[in-house]
Design an enzyme around this catalytic site. Sequence first.
Site, short mmCIF file in Angstrom:
data_model
loop_
_atom_site.label_atom_id
_atom_site.label_comp_id
_atom_site.label_asym_id
_atom_site.label_seq_id
_atom_site.Cartn_x
_atom_site.Cartn_y
_atom_site.Cartn_z
N THR A 16 0.87 -1.18 0.00
CA THR A 16 0.00 0.00 0.00
C THR A 16 0.91 1.22 0.00
OG1 THR A 16 -1.66 -1.16 1.29
CG2 THR A 16 -1.81 1.24 1.25
N LYS B 275 -7.84 1.61 -3.13
CA LYS B 275 -7.53 1.18 -1.76
C LYS B 275 -7.67 2.36 -0.76
CE LYS B 275 -5.14 -0.87 1.64
NZ LYS B 275 -5.33 -2.12 2.32
N LYS C 286 -1.86 5.15 8.56
CA LYS C 286 -1.04 5.21 7.33
C LYS C 286 -1.95 5.46 6.12
CE LYS C 286 1.54 2.39 4.10
NZ LYS C 286 2.09 1.10 3.71
#
Length: 297
Positions: A93, A168, A243
Amino acid sequence: MTNIAFIGLGNMGNPMAANLVKAGLNVTGFDLVADNLEQAEANGLNIADSAVDAIRGAAVVITMLPAGKHVLSVYDNVLDPAEAGTLFIDCSTIDVDSARKAHELASESGMLSIDAPVSGGVGGAEAGTLTFMAGGSSEAFALAEPILDPMAGRIVHCGDGGAGQSAKICNNMILGISMIGVGEAFVLAEKLGLSHQALFDVASTSSGQCWSINTYCPVPGPVPTSPANNDYKPGFAAALMLKDLKLAQEAAQATGAVTPLGASAMQLYALFNATGEAGTDFSGIINFLRGQKTGQK
Ligand code: NAD
């Protein structure tokens, strides 16, 4: 047999690579941490001395690394020695700009590439049921799909390079916001003398329903499998939620998107993390809203 190089054998990478070995693929792994290499060897991977060593003879290179800078530095090292036409799949990611840069570097070196971040966590990685969100050309996606399959429950081609990372962070921004919303509703219900079960029974079947309440309810009881029933052990740690919310805010700033709730969610998760809760499941933010500690490290 397809030779695969797998770079980044941490919490996610190791079980993902193990599922490729179980599917009969020849996987050579590299990580900077000796313990991770030992685990990978026990899982049936060949172990390389460096990333460059791992990619020799590989038709596919998979990376599962912490952040964009790690992915770009590995690409810098391995794109030159890789054979032209090698397929690069980055499952980390990372920020959308770095993902696009990685595609650009791969393309300049004559490689095919997709960004394919995942959701489903370590449990999904072990079970081979991850959801992959892929970005890249149709040609690259068609080649990547059968490679991802042993690790996947679902694979979605979201668009061109960077589209997987975009999907995402948008998804996880919804998740962060909705978990705070559900937490606030339970805290208000407590103050009103309404039972958790009563709120759950109503909201989970009416217009308040969402994954954060129906599947991952942040109070113990209504959904027995949610981390709330297990002292808020992750699951999906608050550090990882922070994050992803930061990545969403970076993207919002870069594109001029107006995301005030995304910004507030990031600030709340930053405060939650700063109280020593980075290792707590992200649903534990309900305790922070109550002014209480959860305390998972
Ligand atoms: P991790 O820190 O456990 O693993 C990352 C691994 O990369 C480490 O073992 C590290 O040694 C290795 N590494 C770093 N730089 C390297 C280099 N130059 N060469 C070789 N190896 C290198 O992290 P993780 O939990 O496995 O997560 C990996 C990625 O997946 C992250 O981007 C994370 O955001 C994402 N992700 C994690 C989860 C989760 O639940 N853990 C869920 C979805 C997505």
